[in-house]
Scaffold this motif. Structure first.
Motif, PDB file in Angstrom:
ATOM      1  N   VAL A 313     -39.541 -42.479  23.265  1.00 57.52           N
ATOM      2  CA  VAL A 313     -40.447 -42.472  22.114  1.00 57.52           C
ATOM      3  C   VAL A 313     -41.849 -42.802  22.615  1.00 57.52           C
ATOM      4  O   VAL A 313     -42.057 -43.867  23.213  1.00 57.52           O
ATOM      5  CB  VAL A 313     -40.015 -43.513  21.057  1.00 57.52           C
ATOM      6  CG1 VAL A 313     -41.017 -43.558  19.901  1.00 57.52           C
ATOM      7  CG2 VAL A 313     -38.610 -43.218  20.545  1.00 57.52           C
ATOM      8  N   PHE A 314     -42.805 -41.898  22.378  1.00 57.21           N
ATOM      9  CA  PHE A 314     -44.166 -42.191  22.813  1.00 57.21           C
ATOM     10  C   PHE A 314     -44.804 -43.220  21.894  1.00 57.21           C
ATOM     11  O   PHE A 314     -44.767 -43.108  20.665  1.00 57.21           O
ATOM     12  CB  PHE A 314     -45.032 -40.934  22.826  1.00 57.21           C
ATOM     13  CG  PHE A 314     -46.468 -41.218  23.187  1.00 57.21           C
ATOM     14  CD1 PHE A 314     -46.845 -41.350  24.510  1.00 57.21           C
ATOM     15  CD2 PHE A 314     -47.426 -41.401  22.203  1.00 57.21           C
ATOM     16  CE1 PHE A 314     -48.149 -41.651  24.852  1.00 57.21           C
ATOM     17  CE2 PHE A 314     -48.735 -41.704  22.526  1.00 57.21           C
ATOM     18  CZ  PHE A 314     -49.101 -41.828  23.859  1.00 57.21           C
ATOM     19  N   ASN A 315     -45.425 -44.203  22.507  1.00 65.43           N
ATOM     20  CA  ASN A 315     -46.166 -45.233  21.782  1.00 65.43           C
ATOM     21  C   ASN A 315     -47.142 -45.851  22.770  1.00 65.43           C
ATOM     22  O   ASN A 315     -47.219 -45.434  23.935  1.00 65.43           O
ATOM     23  CB  ASN A 315     -45.203 -46.288  21.218  1.00 65.43           C
ATOM     24  CG  ASN A 315     -45.735 -46.978  19.970  1.00 65.43           C
ATOM     25  OD1 ASN A 315     -46.861 -47.467  19.942  1.00 65.43           O
ATOM     26  ND2 ASN A 315     -44.917 -47.009  18.927  1.00 65.43           N
ATOM     27  N   LEU A 316     -47.867 -46.831  22.315  1.00 69.22           N
ATOM     28  CA  LEU A 316     -48.742 -47.610  23.187  1.00 69.22           C
ATOM     29  C   LEU A 316     -47.983 -48.824  23.704  1.00 69.22           C
ATOM     30  O   LEU A 316     -46.952 -49.202  23.156  1.00 69.22           O
ATOM     31  CB  LEU A 316     -49.987 -48.059  22.417  1.00 69.22           C
ATOM     32  CG  LEU A 316     -50.772 -46.958  21.698  1.00 69.22           C
ATOM     33  CD1 LEU A 316     -51.952 -47.564  20.932  1.00 69.22           C
ATOM     34  CD2 LEU A 316     -51.247 -45.894  22.669  1.00 69.22           C
ATOM     35  N   GLY A 317     -48.517 -49.446  24.747  1.00 70.48           N
ATOM     36  CA  GLY A 317     -47.909 -50.669  25.234  1.00 70.48           C
ATOM     37  C   GLY A 317     -48.115 -51.834  24.295  1.00 70.48           C
ATOM     38  O   GLY A 317     -47.392 -52.831  24.345  1.00 70.48           O
ATOM     39  N   HIS A 318     -49.099 -51.714  23.404  1.00 72.42           N
ATOM     40  CA  HIS A 318     -49.326 -52.686  22.330  1.00 72.42           C
ATOM     41  C   HIS A 318     -50.079 -51.932  21.249  1.00 72.42           C
ATOM     42  O   HIS A 318     -50.090 -50.701  21.226  1.00 72.42           O
ATOM     43  CB  HIS A 318     -50.088 -53.914  22.845  1.00 72.42           C
ATOM     44  CG  HIS A 318     -50.012 -55.089  21.922  1.00 72.42           C
ATOM     45  ND1 HIS A 318     -51.123 -55.818  21.547  1.00 72.42           N
ATOM     46  CD2 HIS A 318     -48.965 -55.643  21.264  1.00 72.42           C
ATOM     47  CE1 HIS A 318     -50.747 -56.792  20.730  1.00 72.42           C
ATOM     48  NE2 HIS A 318     -49.444 -56.702  20.544  1.00 72.42           N
ATOM     49  N   GLY A 319     -50.731 -52.645  20.324  1.00 76.29           N
ATOM     50  CA  GLY A 319     -51.319 -51.973  19.172  1.00 76.29           C
ATOM     51  C   GLY A 319     -52.694 -51.376  19.428  1.00 76.29           C
ATOM     52  O   GLY A 319     -53.376 -51.700  20.401  1.00 76.29           O
ATOM     53  N   ILE A 320     -53.103 -50.497  18.510  1.00 83.14           N
ATOM     54  CA  ILE A 320     -54.439 -49.896  18.532  1.00 83.14           C
ATOM     55  C   ILE A 320     -55.485 -50.968  18.249  1.00 83.14           C
ATOM     56  O   ILE A 320     -55.380 -51.714  17.269  1.00 83.14           O
ATOM     57  CB  ILE A 320     -54.546 -48.774  17.477  1.00 83.14           C
ATOM     58  CG1 ILE A 320     -53.518 -47.681  17.739  1.00 83.14           C
ATOM     59  CG2 ILE A 320     -55.955 -48.183  17.461  1.00 83.14           C
ATOM     60  CD1 ILE A 320     -53.424 -46.648  16.623  1.00 83.14           C
ATOM     61  N   MET A 321     -56.513 -51.055  19.092  1.00 82.92           N
ATOM     62  CA  MET A 321     -57.591 -52.014  18.854  1.00 82.92           C
ATOM     63  C   MET A 321     -58.515 -51.508  17.742  1.00 82.92           C
ATOM     64  O   MET A 321     -58.655 -50.295  17.544  1.00 82.92           O
ATOM     65  CB  MET A 321     -58.391 -52.259  20.130  1.00 82.92           C
ATOM     66  CG  MET A 321     -57.706 -53.227  21.093  1.00 82.92           C
ATOM     67  SD  MET A 321     -56.406 -52.448  22.067  1.00 82.92           S
ATOM     68  CE  MET A 321     -57.353 -51.653  23.354  1.00 82.92           C
ATOM     69  N   PRO A 322     -59.161 -52.440  17.011  1.00 79.87           N
ATOM     70  CA  PRO A 322     -59.925 -52.050  15.823  1.00 79.87           C
ATOM     71  C   PRO A 322     -61.114 -51.140  16.099  1.00 79.87           C
ATOM     72  O   PRO A 322     -61.514 -50.375  15.214  1.00 79.87           O
ATOM     73  CB  PRO A 322     -60.405 -53.378  15.233  1.00 79.87           C
ATOM     74  CG  PRO A 322     -59.705 -54.455  15.943  1.00 79.87           C
ATOM     75  CD  PRO A 322     -59.075 -53.886  17.170  1.00 79.87           C
TER      76      PRO A 322
END
Length: 341
Positions: A313-322
């Motif tokens: 599953v493609f995702n980031l290693g953590h969340g999107i920064m603001p």
């Protein structure tokens, strides 16, 4: 849910391309998010089902991602148990009554699902709007992470108070963790009953722990939670910052997916864990600040590394920064969706 790239990948079935969703995909990088946020407090947004649904649907409508994730916060369990929770712009979450002793722990309640009914109500509204188009992911904070906020009173750079607590008062720490785990099991099962199609357990601050402390104060509770979920046809994702270190332990909890940070080679992780456990990740979110040709190159580089792998599953290693540009996030989603093995 049938015919879902995300569900198929989460259960390690073959897909024509990796599915894409991103942690914090409905958030402060979106102008449309601020149009809602400027009208309501953060907790009002979480606790009003129609507003939570509005925010949840933003990346569905604007980004075209392959899975939605419930708009809420990992700390609502701590609040439901008795924490005095608030969110302040520029500061983040705060508990005005941090845990300091056994009496504070004893005062925390565990029979609190009535206090979290607004989450179930939001799930039902969101599923009506999704109409089966893509899956909805529910989530909860893992006990160690929720405990750290309850003890620190908010975010922390060094988790000094939490570490002093677990080292000087381990029996009390386990008493607190057990109560949080009980609530977390009930809470995730509440979400599953309300209709989520997958759940993710967020252990956001596990990276602050040593290997032994992770085993004692985090891992054993995550094992207990995952073992008690009503998970038939509902994939379970385990995420922690520091997952590239703790992945060999994380898979012992028998999730369907482990979400990996960007410090590891994702293929190496996939090759050493059981074949029936999928991986999620692991693009460095800072890549999304870069020029678009860099974004495309890094996504394709990751995909070539994962070529031939079922359960990705493609995702980031953590969340999107603001402050990541919205059009860069949208471009990344487009790059993923255009890719074919």
């Amino acid at each position: 849910m049938k015919n879902s790239l995300f569900i198929d990948s989460a259960f390690s079935r073959k897909t024509e391309r990796p599915p894409v969703w991103m942690m914090r995909q409905a958030g402060r990088f979106m102008p449309e998010y601020w149009e809602i946020k400027n009208k309501y407090s953060f907790l009002e947004m979480c606790k009003t089902p129609e507003i939570a649904a509005d925010v949840t649907m933003l990346p569905v409508d604007l980004l075209g991602i392959d899975a939605a994730i419930l708009f809420c916060d990992i700390l609502v369990t701590g609040e439901a148990m008795g924490g005095d929770l608030s969110f302040t712009q520029g500061i983040g979450p705060r508990f005005a009554n941090p845990i300091k002793n056994e009496k504070d722990i004893d005062n925390l309640r565990v029979d609190v699902m009535d206090n979290l009914q607004y989450v179930a109500d939001a799930i039902k509204v969101i599923q009506q709007r999704l109409s089966g188009s893509i899956p909805l992911i529910g989530f909860a904070g893992a006990p160690f992470t929720v405990m750290s906020y309850l003890i620190e009173g908010g975010s922390s750079k060094d988790f000094k108070l939490t570490k002093l607590f677990i080292h000087n008062h381990p029996a009390l720490a386990h008493k607190l963790l057990s109560k949080i785990a009980t609530v977390t099991i009930d809470y995730l099962n509440l979400q599953i009953a309300a209709g989520v199609n997958a759940v993710q357990l967020f252990d956001s601050w596990a990276l602050s722990l040593s290997w032994d402390d992770y085993k004692e104060f985090s891992h054993q509770y995550n094992v207990d939670i995952i073992s008690k979920l009503n998970r038939k046809d509902v994939p379970v994702i385990s995420f922690c910052k520091g997952s590239s270190v703790f992945a060999p332990l994380m898979v012992e909890a028998k999730p369907d997916v482990v979400s990996i940070d960007w410090n590891a080679d994702l293929r190496n992780i996939k090759d050493i864990i059981p074949a029936n456990i999928a991986v999620q990740g692991n693009l460095d979110p800072h890549i999304l600040y870069a020029d678009k040709h860099v974004i495309k190159d890094r996504i394709h580089r990751l995909f070539e590394r994962m070529r031939g792998v079922d359960g990705f599953v493609f995702n980031l290693g953590h969340g999107i920064m603001p402050d990541i540009p919205f059009d860069h996030v949208k471009y990344a989603v487009e790059v993923v969706k255009e890719f074919r093995y």
